[in-house]
Design an enzyme around this catalytic site. Sequence first.
Site, PDB file in Angstrom:
ATOM      1  CG  HIS A   1      37.471  47.250  76.864  1.00  0.00           C
ATOM      2  ND1 HIS A   1      38.747  47.138  75.944  1.00  0.00           N
ATOM      3  CD2 HIS A   1      36.982  48.564  76.805  1.00  0.00           C
ATOM      4  CE1 HIS A   1      39.015  48.366  75.552  1.00  0.00           C
ATOM      5  NE2 HIS A   1      38.110  49.351  75.845  1.00  0.00           N
TER       6      HIS A   1
ATOM      7  CD  GLU B   1      42.752  47.338  77.964  1.00  0.00           C
ATOM      8  OE1 GLU B   1      41.620  46.615  77.413  1.00  0.00           O
ATOM      9  OE2 GLU B   1      43.684  47.363  77.527  1.00  0.00           O
TER      10      GLU B   1
ATOM     11  CG  ASP C   1      38.415  52.341  74.257  1.00  0.00           C
ATOM     12  OD1 ASP C   1      38.572  53.602  73.970  1.00  0.00           O
ATOM     13  OD2 ASP C   1      37.539  51.757  75.183  1.00  0.00           O
ATOM     14  CD  GLU C   2      42.070  46.994  73.522  1.00  0.00           C
ATOM     15  OE1 GLU C   2      43.481  46.977  73.902  1.00  0.00           O
ATOM     16  OE2 GLU C   2      41.507  46.513  74.775  1.00  0.00           O
TER      17      GLU C   2
ATOM     18  CG  ASP D   1      39.381  43.583  77.444  1.00  0.00           C
ATOM     19  OD1 ASP D   1      40.349  44.415  77.495  1.00  0.00           O
ATOM     20  OD2 ASP D   1      38.583  43.172  76.314  1.00  0.00           O
TER      21      ASP D   1
ATOM     22  CG  HIS E   1      44.562  50.580  75.249  1.00  0.00           C
ATOM     23  ND1 HIS E   1      43.801  49.698  75.439  1.00  0.00           N
ATOM     24  CD2 HIS E   1      44.215  51.708  75.795  1.00  0.00           C
ATOM     25  CE1 HIS E   1      42.651  50.378  75.994  1.00  0.00           C
ATOM     26  NE2 HIS E   1      42.911  51.760  76.274  1.00  0.00           N
TER      27      HIS E   1
ATOM     28  CE1 TYR F   1      34.287  42.175  75.268  1.00  0.00           C
ATOM     29  CE2 TYR F   1      35.924  41.660  77.086  1.00  0.00           C
ATOM     30  CZ  TYR F   1      35.482  42.081  75.732  1.00  0.00           C
ATOM     31  OH  TYR F   1      36.748  42.732  74.810  1.00  0.00           O
TER      32      TYR F   1
END
Lengths: 93, 377
Positions: free
Chosen positions: B119, B116, B239-240, B85, B243, B123
């Site tokens: 994201h 992103e 989300d991914e 990310d 994408h 983390y």
Amino acid sequence: MTDKTDGKRPWVFIQGQQAFQFDPQQHDSLLEAMEAHKVAVHYECRSGYCGACRTTTLDGEVEYQHQPIAFIRKGEILPCCCTPTRDITLVRD
Amino acid sequence: MKYTTFSREQNDALKEPMFFGNPVNVSRYDQQKYPIFEQLIEKQLSFFWRPEEVDVSKDRIDYQALPAHEQHIFISNLKYQTLLDSIQGRSPNVALLPLVSIPELETWIETWAFSETIHSRSYTHIIRNIVKDPSTIFDDIVLNEEILKRAEDISRYYDDLIDATRQYQEYGEGQHSLANGETIDISLRSLKRKLYMCLMSVNVLEAIRFYVSFACSFAFAERELMEGNAKIIRLIARDEALHLTSTQHMLNIMASGEDDPEMAEIAIECHAEATELFRFAAEQEKQWARYLFKDGSMIGLNETILCQYVEYITNVRMQAVGLPKAFETSENPIPWINTWLSSDSVQVAPQEVEVSSYLVGQIDNSVDVDDLSEFTL
């Protein structure tokens, strides 16, 4: 195989084999019906945006509750968000 | 061709190709050449979430009780995702925005990269909660051999494209002798080729590379461990998926030739290279699985199963962009993962999450006698 059904419970064929009749009273999507009839199909989002359930059809027609976002080619459908409107033949890869 | 932030060219955006036409001038969305990118923007905005909405406090207790080899699996995956990310939060903007020519795609790229960055922030949210000193984890990302190997292969395509774009903008097409005696040959076609391969590599990143970590996170949560983390990973996975759909659309539009006939030729030329890119990434992810489980497997997941899953998901993703399957595997060895990847079960009801906006302007309710000491009657 009849080309036009009574429009209520279209047949779903898989690789030329009659698999099951789709009942819109019981299932909201073709994917749900496939699962209920133990037809293995890959899925992820179940909402038409990931494209994981992308399936090729030989003939038939489907209707989408919402226009899906995932990429589909001509002849491909997303079972997670569509229902067949007449008899449909699916190809398994 | 020089990039400008506002082109004075009175062009019709509906006639521009996705990339390498005139730079975008007016950001207008009343008309679209490819409405799919507008739909992607709207979907992404509807997915908006904040890491703070997810309570990860129980994960701290779970993490401390994990055996060392499972802590290694958990932390290594977080490091790898942080790397992915970090790249994805900036690279689509830096590499693709100078080349894009239609407004809806330009805005999609910005919306995509922004998500992103959320994201990446999540983390930090997770890591801050489970360890005392987050630096021990973050600092290792640029030291860890296993991660560095992957970083090189992921960022290479972006870096190549960025560098070639810079040269193209600086010198234009043709042969040029540089001051250092080097001769360079710049062609728009080779730049287009770099863009195509870059998008293919991004598709691989979002379609395959994330999934090893996703599988581990969900395997922990199946045992009711690290559930806060799994809630966040589920939002990231949602989300991914969007994408990867977007890069599939871009690649397929290119391959069709409807947008730019030269791109269709390039797609055919790159067929073998793209197939190899997928196969190589899958092998690299299998090596990653080996590294994760080097000191022991976790319940419900081991190296063999995870490798089969990598092969399975690689096949699915390759077919989506018109490439032949690279592996024999046709069954999903971990069907339970689909429940986690399904958006049916992502909880979005406000009463189910901690709405962080309530914390804004909060007041201190604890009042002590001392607080009133300065009052006189």
